[in-house]
Motif scaffolding. Structure first.
Motif, PDB file in Angstrom:
ATOM      1  N   MET B 121       0.825  -1.203   0.000  1.00 51.54           N
ATOM      2  CA  MET B 121       0.000   0.000   0.000  1.00 51.54           C
ATOM      3  C   MET B 121       0.854   1.246   0.000  1.00 51.54           C
ATOM      4  N   MET B 122       1.959   1.201   0.740  1.00 49.92           N
ATOM      5  CA  MET B 122       2.820   2.376   0.753  1.00 49.92           C
ATOM      6  C   MET B 122       3.413   2.622  -0.625  1.00 49.92           C
ATOM      7  N   MET B 123       3.836   1.540  -1.271  1.00 51.06           N
ATOM      8  CA  MET B 123       4.434   1.721  -2.582  1.00 51.06           C
ATOM      9  C   MET B 123       3.430   2.298  -3.560  1.00 51.06           C
ATOM     10  N   GLU B 124       2.191   1.843  -3.487  1.00 49.99           N
ATOM     11  CA  GLU B 124       1.159   2.377  -4.375  1.00 49.99           C
ATOM     12  C   GLU B 124       1.046   3.882  -4.205  1.00 49.99           C
ATOM     13  N   GLY B 125       0.966   4.309  -2.951  1.00 46.49           N
ATOM     14  CA  GLY B 125       0.804   5.737  -2.712  1.00 46.49           C
ATOM     15  C   GLY B 125       1.978   6.541  -3.239  1.00 46.49           C
ATOM     16  N   MET B 126       3.180   5.998  -3.004  1.00 48.93           N
ATOM     17  CA  MET B 126       4.351   6.734  -3.455  1.00 48.93           C
ATOM     18  C   MET B 126       4.424   6.798  -4.964  1.00 48.93           C
ATOM     19  N   LYS B 127       4.076   5.674  -5.583  1.00 42.64           N
ATOM     20  CA  LYS B 127       4.094   5.664  -7.052  1.00 42.64           C
ATOM     21  C   LYS B 127       3.132   6.704  -7.603  1.00 42.64           C
ATOM     22  N   LYS B 128       1.950   6.758  -6.992  1.00 42.27           N
ATOM     23  CA  LYS B 128       0.964   7.701  -7.478  1.00 42.27           C
ATOM     24  C   LYS B 128       1.462   9.128  -7.336  1.00 42.27           C
ATOM     25  N   ASN B 129       2.079   9.411  -6.195  1.00 37.76           N
ATOM     26  CA  ASN B 129       2.560  10.774  -5.975  1.00 37.76           C
ATOM     27  C   ASN B 129       3.624  11.160  -6.969  1.00 37.76           C
ATOM     28  N   PHE B 130       4.544  10.231  -7.219  1.00 37.50           N
ATOM     29  CA  PHE B 130       5.590  10.575  -8.186  1.00 37.50           C
ATOM     30  C   PHE B 130       5.018  10.751  -9.570  1.00 37.50           C
ATOM     31  N   ALA B 131       4.018   9.926  -9.898  1.00 36.53           N
ATOM     32  CA  ALA B 131       3.410  10.066 -11.218  1.00 36.53           C
ATOM     33  C   ALA B 131       2.763  11.424 -11.383  1.00 36.53           C
ATOM     34  N   MET B 132       2.372  12.015 -10.284  1.00 35.46           N
ATOM     35  CA  MET B 132       1.762  13.333 -10.377  1.00 35.46           C
ATOM     36  C   MET B 132       2.792  14.425 -10.548  1.00 35.46           C
ATOM     37  N   ILE B 133       3.910  14.295  -9.869  1.00 39.15           N
ATOM     38  CA  ILE B 133       4.880  15.383  -9.869  1.00 39.15           C
ATOM     39  C   ILE B 133       5.581  15.468 -11.218  1.00 39.15           C
ATOM     40  N   ILE B 134       5.752  14.319 -11.885  1.00 42.61           N
ATOM     41  CA  ILE B 134       6.508  14.309 -13.128  1.00 42.61           C
ATOM     42  C   ILE B 134       5.924  15.266 -14.173  1.00 42.61           C
ATOM     43  N   PRO B 135       4.619  15.228 -14.467  1.00 38.95           N
ATOM     44  CA  PRO B 135       4.111  16.153 -15.490  1.00 38.95           C
ATOM     45  C   PRO B 135       4.358  17.610 -15.125  1.00 38.95           C
TER      46      PRO B 135
END
Lengths: 105, 296
Positions: B121-135
């Protein structure tokens, strides 16, 4: 243990829903009034004063039409109607103001 | 492009800009930001729809029983005392004995930090956050690369000189008004201003919000390094909280309130209530008052 005449207790989901409605109304109004300010060519402090006037007008409309002059039924305090969401609307106001000002002038 | 720059500091400088600037920079940047925001929102919906694996029933029960305890604490005044106390004692007992724990055997051991479900679950959240910052960063770099070196638009409000270096990056004149800004500042303006537009377009709680990601980043960093919770300790803490909760039934004097509403009895304040409880003679006093007022 007898209790006093109770203060009204609020249902949180309803309050959140009402706040969302107000935010929606304010964002729409901010976009429109920002465009109006840009087209009118307001600069500097006049622009912010215009935003103040229109947000007060919007609050008045919300108070009169939506809550039928009884905002304490819908919010925790009556004065929430006048102050909620004003700051968030400021940014969209500035955005549209700048956009239309740049295009028109 | 024709320039007509007045040099006196009191008049505002008037620059005539090529309309091609407007068509090819102003509108495209705004359109791109709106579209990228919508795109990110949809991508988030897609990513979370296929979703984390269904958690085990016992894991859900662990967390939900804590919520049940909190609900009892906050809304306990709505139910009669007997129900409240029976619920309270049942929950306190359950917390102590560990009925709701995922694996009761591990009650007193330290939690395994490599618990697979927690990590996922932690990895999911972190992945999502990074996916947001990239754009965000990609667009900022794109704007900087393509659209630097010229002024874009005049801000309608006055700014101080300190903002000049930030807002006029790439334009080297030193005495141009701060109100003439470069495209990077237009990007920032869009970043702030489009948040409410997104909430209009996409409904509340949309994921196109760049600002929310930026504020959430430091918080996420702090919590992701923590271990998965030790639920036994949490349950015990909840039990303590429950034991401390007083109960004051809101409907206790409902009969009097009903009668007061229909005018059979005058409305009573707190002090009169206490007096009424202490002395029975005052009851007849009230009845007398009611009669004197006249029938209703």
């Amino acid at each position: 243990m007898a209790t006093q005449t109770p203060q009204a207790s609020y249902v949180p989901e309803n309050i959140v829903y009402n706040s969302k409605k107000i935010t929606f109304i304010r964002s729409s109004m901010s976009a429109i009034t920002g465009s109006a300010a840009g087209i009118l060519g307001l600069t500097g402090y006049y622009g912010f004063i215009f935003y103040g006037i229109t947000s007060v007008f919007t609050s008045f409309l919300i108070w009169a039409v939506k809550t039928q002059a009884k905002p304490s039924l819908y919010f925790r305090t009556g004065s929430d109607v006048w102050t909620e969401g004003v700051f968030g609307g400021l940014f969209s106001y500035v955005l549209f103001w700048t956009l239309l000002y740049g295009i028109v002038h | 492009m024709s320039y007509q720059v007045s040099s006196s500091p009191t008049e505002s400088q008037a620059l005539y800009l090529d309309p091609a600037i407007r068509d090819w920079v102003l509108i495209p940047i705004m359109v791109v930001m709106v579209l990228v925001g919508v795109f990110r929102d949809q991508v988030t919906v897609l990513l979370s729809g296929s979703g984390p694996k269904k958690p085990v029933l016992k894991a859900i029960r662990e967390t939900r029983v804590l919520v049940r305890g909190a609900t009892l604490r906050s809304y306990g005044n709505h139910i009669p005392p007997s129900s409240f106390y029976s619920r309270k004692s049942y929950l306190a007992n359950a917390y102590e004995k560990g009925y709701y724990l995922k694996n009761p055997i591990a009650m007193n051991q330290t939690v395994n930090p490599m618990d697979p479900q927690g990590m996922e679950m932690m990895m999911e959240g972190m992945k999502k956050n990074f996916a947001m910052i990239i754009p965000q960063t990609v667009i900022m770099g794109w704007v900087n690369f393509f659209f630097s070196g010229f002024v874009l638009i005049k801000m309608p409000f006055p700014l101080t000189l300190r903002f000049k270096s930030m807002l006029q990056r790439g334009v080297e004149t030193s005495d141009m008004d701060v109100t003439w800004v470069s495209s990077l500042s237009w990007y920032f303006l869009n970043l702030f201003g489009l948040r409410s537009i997104f909430s209009l377009l996409l409904g509340e709680d949309n994921a196109a919000d760049g600002m929310r990601d930026m504020t959430a980043m430091p918080q996420m960093g702090a919590s992701a390094t923590g271990q998965p919770q030790n639920y036994h300790k949490l349950h015990l803490a909840e039990k303590e909280n429950l034991e401390l909760t007083p109960h004051a039934w809101e409907l206790e004097d409902v009969e009097y309130r009903l009668l007061a509403q229909y005018g059979k009895r005058p409305r009573i304040s707190i002090t009169e209530t206490n007096e009424r409880n202490e002395g029975s003679s005052s009851v007849s006093e009230y009845k007398g008052k009611g009669r004197k007022k006249g029938g209703k």
